[in-house]
Write a protein that holds these residues in place. Structure first.
Motif, PDB file in Angstrom:
ATOM      1  N   UNK A   1       0.824  -1.210   0.000  1.00 16.72           N
ATOM      2  CA  UNK A   1       0.000   0.000   0.000  1.00 16.72           C
ATOM      3  C   UNK A   1       0.859   1.260   0.000  1.00 16.72           C
ATOM      4  N   UNK A   2       1.944   1.240   0.741  1.00 18.64           N
ATOM      5  CA  UNK A   2       2.829   2.410   0.778  1.00 18.64           C
ATOM      6  C   UNK A   2       3.430   2.688  -0.598  1.00 18.64           C
ATOM      7  N   UNK A   3       3.731   1.627  -1.329  1.00 15.78           N
ATOM      8  CA  UNK A   3       4.327   1.771  -2.660  1.00 15.78           C
ATOM      9  C   UNK A   3       3.280   1.943  -3.757  1.00 15.78           C
ATOM     10  N   UNK A   4       2.008   1.966  -3.371  1.00 16.49           N
ATOM     11  CA  UNK A   4       0.948   2.209  -4.344  1.00 16.49           C
ATOM     12  C   UNK A   4       0.590   1.022  -5.206  1.00 16.49           C
ATOM     13  N   UNK A   5       0.858  -0.183  -4.713  1.00 16.29           N
ATOM     14  CA  UNK A   5       0.539  -1.375  -5.478  1.00 16.29           C
ATOM     15  C   UNK A   5      -0.874  -1.865  -5.182  1.00 16.29           C
ATOM     16  N   UNK A   6      -1.477  -2.499  -6.156  1.00 19.66           N
ATOM     17  CA  UNK A   6      -2.799  -3.078  -5.947  1.00 19.66           C
ATOM     18  C   UNK A   6      -2.679  -4.341  -5.106  1.00 19.66           C
ATOM     19  N   UNK A   7      -3.748  -4.647  -4.376  1.00 20.32           N
ATOM     20  CA  UNK A   7      -3.768  -5.837  -3.527  1.00 20.32           C
ATOM     21  C   UNK A   7      -3.522  -7.098  -4.353  1.00 20.32           C
ATOM     22  N   UNK A   8      -2.635  -7.945  -3.850  1.00 24.46           N
ATOM     23  CA  UNK A   8      -2.337  -9.197  -4.531  1.00 24.46           C
ATOM     24  C   UNK A   8      -1.257  -9.097  -5.584  1.00 24.46           C
ATOM     25  N   UNK A   9      -0.833  -7.867  -5.912  1.00 24.52           N
ATOM     26  CA  UNK A   9       0.219  -7.717  -6.928  1.00 24.52           C
ATOM     27  C   UNK A   9       1.581  -8.037  -6.326  1.00 24.52           C
ATOM     28  N   UNK A  10       2.497  -8.441  -7.158  1.00 27.38           N
ATOM     29  CA  UNK A  10       3.826  -8.859  -6.706  1.00 27.38           C
ATOM     30  C   UNK A  10       4.832  -7.742  -6.928  1.00 27.38           C
ATOM     31  N   UNK A  11       5.717  -7.574  -5.953  1.00 28.67           N
ATOM     32  CA  UNK A  11       6.795  -6.596  -6.066  1.00 28.67           C
ATOM     33  C   UNK A  11       8.095  -7.364  -6.230  1.00 28.67           C
ATOM     34  N   UNK A  12       8.738  -7.203  -7.375  1.00 25.12           N
ATOM     35  CA  UNK A  12       9.939  -7.977  -7.677  1.00 25.12           C
ATOM     36  C   UNK A  12      11.110  -7.649  -6.760  1.00 25.12           C
ATOM     37  N   UNK A  13      11.066  -6.486  -6.101  1.00 19.39           N
ATOM     38  CA  UNK A  13      12.184  -6.081  -5.253  1.00 19.39           C
ATOM     39  C   UNK A  13      11.974  -6.415  -3.775  1.00 19.39           C
ATOM     40  N   UNK A  14      10.764  -6.851  -3.416  1.00 20.08           N
ATOM     41  CA  UNK A  14      10.449  -7.116  -2.014  1.00 20.08           C
ATOM     42  C   UNK A  14      10.335  -8.619  -1.792  1.00 20.08           C
ATOM     43  N   UNK A  15      11.271  -9.191  -0.995  1.00 23.33           N
ATOM     44  CA  UNK A  15      11.274 -10.623  -0.742  1.00 23.33           C
ATOM     45  C   UNK A  15      10.119 -11.034   0.181  1.00 23.33           C
ATOM     46  N   UNK A  16       9.825 -10.192   1.189  1.00 18.16           N
ATOM     47  CA  UNK A  16       8.740 -10.525   2.099  1.00 18.16           C
ATOM     48  C   UNK A  16       9.107 -10.277   3.546  1.00 18.16           C
ATOM     49  N   UNK A  17       8.343 -10.906   4.459  1.00 16.83           N
ATOM     50  CA  UNK A  17       8.494 -10.700   5.899  1.00 16.83           C
ATOM     51  C   UNK A  17       8.677 -12.051   6.584  1.00 16.83           C
ATOM     52  N   UNK A  18       9.668 -12.148   7.466  1.00 16.05           N
ATOM     53  CA  UNK A  18       9.903 -13.372   8.242  1.00 16.05           C
ATOM     54  C   UNK A  18       9.832 -13.020   9.722  1.00 16.05           C
ATOM     55  N   UNK A  19       9.041 -13.773  10.493  1.00 20.02           N
ATOM     56  CA  UNK A  19       8.850 -13.467  11.913  1.00 20.02           C
ATOM     57  C   UNK A  19       9.671 -14.388  12.810  1.00 20.02           C
ATOM     58  N   UNK A  20      10.047 -13.851  13.968  1.00 25.48           N
ATOM     59  CA  UNK A  20      10.860 -14.588  14.938  1.00 25.48           C
ATOM     60  C   UNK A  20      10.005 -15.362  15.941  1.00 25.48           C
ATOM     61  N   UNK A  21       8.731 -14.958  16.080  1.00 26.34           N
ATOM     62  CA  UNK A  21       7.889 -15.563  17.106  1.00 26.34           C
ATOM     63  C   UNK A  21       8.011 -14.875  18.450  1.00 26.34           C
ATOM     64  N   UNK A  22       8.854 -13.860  18.537  1.00 24.88           N
ATOM     65  CA  UNK A  22       9.010 -13.086  19.771  1.00 24.88           C
ATOM     66  C   UNK A  22       8.115 -11.858  19.727  1.00 24.88           C
ATOM     67  N   UNK A  23       7.860 -11.264  20.867  1.00 22.70           N
ATOM     68  CA  UNK A  23       7.181  -9.971  20.910  1.00 22.70           C
ATOM     69  C   UNK A  23       8.240  -8.876  21.015  1.00 22.70           C
ATOM     70  N   UNK A  24       7.814  -7.635  20.818  1.00 22.88           N
ATOM     71  CA  UNK A  24       8.769  -6.526  20.934  1.00 22.88           C
ATOM     72  C   UNK A  24       9.391  -6.484  22.320  1.00 22.88           C
ATOM     73  N   UNK A  25       8.579  -6.725  23.349  1.00 25.40           N
ATOM     74  CA  UNK A  25       9.084  -6.693  24.712  1.00 25.40           C
ATOM     75  C   UNK A  25      10.067  -7.801  25.017  1.00 25.40           C
ATOM     76  N   UNK A  26       9.932  -8.942  24.311  1.00 23.48           N
ATOM     77  CA  UNK A  26      10.821 -10.078  24.561  1.00 23.48           C
ATOM     78  C   UNK A  26      12.292  -9.738  24.335  1.00 23.48           C
ATOM     79  N   UNK A  27      12.558  -8.810  23.442  1.00 20.66           N
ATOM     80  CA  UNK A  27      13.948  -8.471  23.140  1.00 20.66           C
ATOM     81  C   UNK A  27      14.661  -7.850  24.344  1.00 20.66           C
ATOM     82  N   UNK A  28      13.885  -7.456  25.341  1.00 20.59           N
ATOM     83  CA  UNK A  28      14.474  -6.867  26.545  1.00 20.59           C
ATOM     84  C   UNK A  28      14.290  -7.750  27.774  1.00 20.59           C
ATOM     85  N   UNK A  29      13.586  -8.893  27.613  1.00 18.77           N
ATOM     86  CA  UNK A  29      13.262  -9.692  28.783  1.00 18.77           C
ATOM     87  C   UNK A  29      13.650 -11.169  28.686  1.00 18.77           C
TER      88      UNK A  29
END
Length: 262
Positions: free
Chosen positions: A152-180
């Motif tokens: 949405x920030x780059x102005x792409x339509x929903x479901x469209x592919x961005x050749x330069x964006x690999x994606x998002x990978x999650x750690x399973x941690x919360x933001x607070x976990x990084x300090x606790x």
């Protein structure tokens, strides 16, 4: 003129002072000119200590907007950085409220512009793999939230592919976990997520998708070397959204001063 002192307020919309301290430590590592003054704000206790979902985003928005409106604090600054790695409504609300005199961005928005600017240009017809960037983040909620936000920030339509964006990978941690949680657990989780994002090649820039990750760049860098080898892995750039946001706000304020009619 674009010169003069530039005052920037980094707004931590959660109530964790430990996270704000982590951001302050990261900011100290930026080689800023003496004319750039950076200050921090931590949300009141009514805001979540860790923003982990849509509800936390909305609560933090309501709490911070009310608190800042009552304090009149924003009148002192030239730029505001919303330091929650999300599509945070505070960015839009503050930008609209102060559109005639205040530069506003978020660490999410700043990191997208920074990462895309750091990618090498595609060479048409070369047959080489398109260089990409991606995000390593906390919980699974953020994978869809941030992936959709990037499009949405780059102005792409929903479901469209961005050749330069690999994606998002999650750690399973919360933001607070990084300090606790233990440093070893953080290291293992961050390494696993980074390996999934990097895959078998092609990623030249990794964005740390959580303000709580400040200072953990080296884990991502060493994972890149183990995944891609010394030469290719050493060239992977790691973007801290807070640092990217500070640098971008400096440019935004100077551009506003230079290109305005005043």
């Amino acid at each position: 003129m674009p010169g003069g002192v530039i005052s920037i307020l980094v707004v931590n919309p959660n109530s964790s002072h430990a996270m704000t301290q982590g951001m302050e430590d990261a900011i100290k590592g930026i080689p800023l000119d003496e004319s750039i003054k950076v200050y921090t704000y931590t949300a009141p206790p009514d805001s979540p200590a860790s923003i982990n979902d849509a509800e936390g985003i909305q609560i933090s928005t309501d709490v911070v907007l009310k608190d800042l409106a009552q304090s009149g604090e924003l009148e002192k600054y030239d730029g505001i950085l919303v330091a929650c790695y999300s599509v945070h409504p505070l960015v839009g609300h503050l930008a609209e409220q102060y559109k005639n005199g205040l530069s506003v961005t978020g660490i999410f928005e700043a990191s997208i512009l920074t990462a895309t600017s750091l990618l090498p240009p595609a060479t048409s017809g070369s047959g080489s793999h398109q260089s990409q960037w991606g995000i390593v983040t906390t919980g699974a909620f953020w994978e869809e939230h941030l992936g959709t936000g990037v499009r949405e920030f780059l102005g792409q339509e929903s479901g469209s592919k961005n050749a330069k964006f690999r994606g998002v990978a999650s750690t399973g941690l919360s933001a607070g976990d990084f300090h606790h949680v233990s440093a070893q657990e953080v290291k293992v989780k961050l390494e696993e997520a980074t390996r999934r994002l990097l895959g078998d090649g092609g990623v030249s820039c990794v964005v740390m998708g959580c303000a709580g990750m400040a200072g953990l760049e080296e884990i991502i860098r060493t994972t890149g070397i183990s995944q891609y080898g010394t030469e290719a892995g050493s060239s992977v750039l790691v973007v801290d959204g807070v640092k990217a946001g500070i640098l971008q706000l400096e440019q935004m304020v100077k551009s506003r001063r230079l290109f305005s009619m005043k």
